[in-house]
Design a protein around this motif. Structure first.
Motif, PDB file in Angstrom:
ATOM      1  N   UNK A 227    -102.978  93.744 -45.993  1.00  0.00           N
ATOM      2  CA  UNK A 227    -104.175  93.017 -45.938  1.00  0.00           C
ATOM      3  C   UNK A 227    -104.321  92.601 -44.610  1.00  0.00           C
ATOM      4  N   UNK A 228    -105.439  92.785 -44.026  1.00  0.00           N
ATOM      5  CA  UNK A 228    -105.912  92.229 -42.661  1.00  0.00           C
ATOM      6  C   UNK A 228    -106.595  90.922 -42.955  1.00  0.00           C
ATOM      7  N   UNK A 229    -107.038  90.571 -44.077  1.00  0.00           N
ATOM      8  CA  UNK A 229    -107.886  89.295 -44.469  1.00  0.00           C
ATOM      9  C   UNK A 229    -106.980  88.593 -45.516  1.00  0.00           C
ATOM     10  N   UNK A 230    -106.841  87.471 -45.406  1.00  0.00           N
ATOM     11  CA  UNK A 230    -106.050  86.522 -46.132  1.00  0.00           C
ATOM     12  C   UNK A 230    -106.689  86.487 -47.639  1.00  0.00           C
ATOM     13  N   UNK A 231    -107.932  86.339 -47.795  1.00  0.00           N
ATOM     14  CA  UNK A 231    -108.652  86.207 -49.169  1.00  0.00           C
ATOM     15  C   UNK A 231    -108.567  87.738 -49.582  1.00  0.00           C
ATOM     16  N   UNK A 232    -108.336  88.654 -49.077  1.00  0.00           N
ATOM     17  CA  UNK A 232    -108.127  90.018 -49.841  1.00  0.00           C
ATOM     18  C   UNK A 232    -106.676  90.010 -50.305  1.00  0.00           C
ATOM     19  N   UNK A 233    -105.734  89.596 -49.553  1.00  0.00           N
ATOM     20  CA  UNK A 233    -104.530  89.339 -50.272  1.00  0.00           C
ATOM     21  C   UNK A 233    -104.291  88.439 -51.470  1.00  0.00           C
ATOM     22  N   UNK A 234    -105.239  87.468 -51.659  1.00  0.00           N
ATOM     23  CA  UNK A 234    -105.352  86.601 -52.747  1.00  0.00           C
ATOM     24  C   UNK A 234    -106.127  87.398 -53.898  1.00  0.00           C
ATOM     25  N   UNK A 235    -107.231  87.895 -53.439  1.00  0.00           N
ATOM     26  CA  UNK A 235    -108.001  88.594 -54.644  1.00  0.00           C
ATOM     27  C   UNK A 235    -107.276  89.587 -55.186  1.00  0.00           C
ATOM     28  N   UNK A 236    -106.529  90.589 -54.088  1.00  0.00           N
ATOM     29  CA  UNK A 236    -106.069  91.636 -54.864  1.00  0.00           C
ATOM     30  C   UNK A 236    -104.595  91.234 -55.897  1.00  0.00           C
ATOM     31  N   UNK A 237    -103.983  90.075 -55.357  1.00  0.00           N
ATOM     32  CA  UNK A 237    -102.824  89.695 -56.429  1.00  0.00           C
ATOM     33  C   UNK A 237    -103.380  89.126 -57.787  1.00  0.00           C
ATOM     34  N   UNK A 238    -104.558  88.508 -57.569  1.00  0.00           N
ATOM     35  CA  UNK A 238    -105.328  88.116 -58.722  1.00  0.00           C
ATOM     36  C   UNK A 238    -105.288  89.175 -59.652  1.00  0.00           C
ATOM     37  N   UNK A 239    -106.065  90.265 -59.160  1.00  0.00           N
ATOM     38  CA  UNK A 239    -106.740  91.445 -59.820  1.00  0.00           C
ATOM     39  C   UNK A 239    -105.429  92.088 -60.463  1.00  0.00           C
TER      40      UNK A 239
END
Length: 367
Positions: A227-239
């Protein structure tokens, strides 16, 4: 162990319902649940920190050469404190922070700022900006993700009768795709365009290979997510957690968020209870629930009435301290006997718990 993780690039390896970060194993959804404890409330000082740092970084990029050093003097300790805070937040708390601090000191050093001003055609402090921008993005990502997912947990996850991958998927669809109030909140997020929230993550995927921890002759293939964006890291982990039946929950005891990994309706976490450090929140909650049930038991109702009367008599100096102590000891003994012996509870308990009989037995014990 061969992952590349910095403030602007994050990697995790996914295998079944586990994820691996910096050589450590976690349940899928762990980071998304843990980060909810760090920020997200609309009045959180994190928003003030973002605003203040953004203004200083903007000033640094546009200031004249004579004023740039003064701005850097203000920015350097604030950015150091911010980096220190980020290093307490997952996943960055598992990263090596020594290099990060060294890069900060060099990027905002007087010599480097002078060099950028002299060499850069636009007089931009290139290295300082390249270090500060990812930090600001991390703050915004944490703020936006926490604010939105706290709403998702409270409005959609908390009231689910079944906590399965199917029910989580339906909840995510109803919230992220169909809830007009949630979509409106997305549009009104402060700094929302800096780290935008999407229920689908913008990621790069590949594969990683590692030996089975229980059998070195066997190998596993994991999906590597970059992930190049931190929010994408968290969203992917959530989903990713939701599709394996893992979801964030808020503890009714301490208020912290934790990850539930089974189908049970979660109420309490396994952390230390703030009400009593001798117990976990789960233990303390069970004890309080039992006490609440005990209040309705006829044996306990009579016990509570008598102990209250004895204490009032002692406060009004109708009985001595010694008599109070012996009387309380007796009523506790009668209570325990009544809970163990149904015949005694039906007959002898009521007789022994008469106040005159308690005081008479207590005075006899003192003599």
């Amino acid at each position: 162990m061969d992952q590349y993780n910095t403030f602007d690039t994050m990697s995790m390896d996914c295998w079944e319902d586990r994820v691996y970060y910096e050589g450590r194993e976690f349940p899928a959804g762990y980071f998304a649940a843990e980060v909810l404890n760090f920020a997200g409330v609309i009045h959180d000082p994190l928003l003030d920190r973002i605003t203040m740092l953004t203004e200083l970084v903007d000033d640094l990029s546009t200031a004249e050469k004579s004023k740039r050093q003064d701005i850097a003097v203000q920015l350097r300790p604030l950015m150091h404190d911010t980096a220190s805070w980020i290093y307490t937040c997952p996943p960055f708390c598992y990263s090596d922070r020594k290099n990060g601090y060294e890069e900060l000191e060099y990027a905002l050093s007087a010599d480097r700022l002078e060099q950028d001003y002299d060499e850069e055609p636009g007089h931009l402090p290139y290295l300082a900006l390249s270090y500060c921008e990812p930090i600001l993005r991390i703050l915004v990502a944490i703020y936006n993700f926490c604010l939105l997912i706290r709403v998702f947990e409270r409005k959609y996850l908390r009231g689910l009768e079944q906590r399965t991958a199917s029910s989580f998927s339906k909840a995510a669809h109803e919230c992220f795709d169909e809830d007009d109030s949630f979509l409106l909140m997305l549009e009104q997020m402060p700094f929302g365009s800096v780290e935008e929230f999407f229920s689908y993550s913008r990621i790069v995927t590949g594969f990683a290979y590692f030996q089975d921890e229980n059998d070195k002759d066997k190998w596993k293939m994991a999906q590597r997510v970059i992930c190049k964006r931190v929010i994408d890291f968290y969203v992917f982990d959530l989903m990713n957690g939701l599709q394996h039946g893992h979801a964030p929950s808020q503890c009714l005891g301490c208020g912290r968020y934790f990850l539930s990994t089974n189908g049970h309706i979660p109420k309490y976490c396994d952390g230390i209870a703030p009400q009593d450090s001798r117990y976990t929140c789960r233990q303390y909650g069970a004890m309080m629930r039992q006490k609440e049930q005990n209040k309705q038991h006829p044996v306990y109702r009579l016990f509570n009435t008598r102990t209250g009367t004895i204490r009032k008599h002692h406060q009004r100096e109708k009985i001595s301290d010694e008599l109070r102590h012996e009387a309380l000891y007796l009523v506790e003994s009668y209570r325990d006997k009544a809970l163990m012996d149904n015949d005694y509870a039906a007959d002898g308990y009521l007789r022994d718990m008469e106040l005159n009989n308690i005081y008479a037995a207590a005075e006899k014990r003192l003599k």
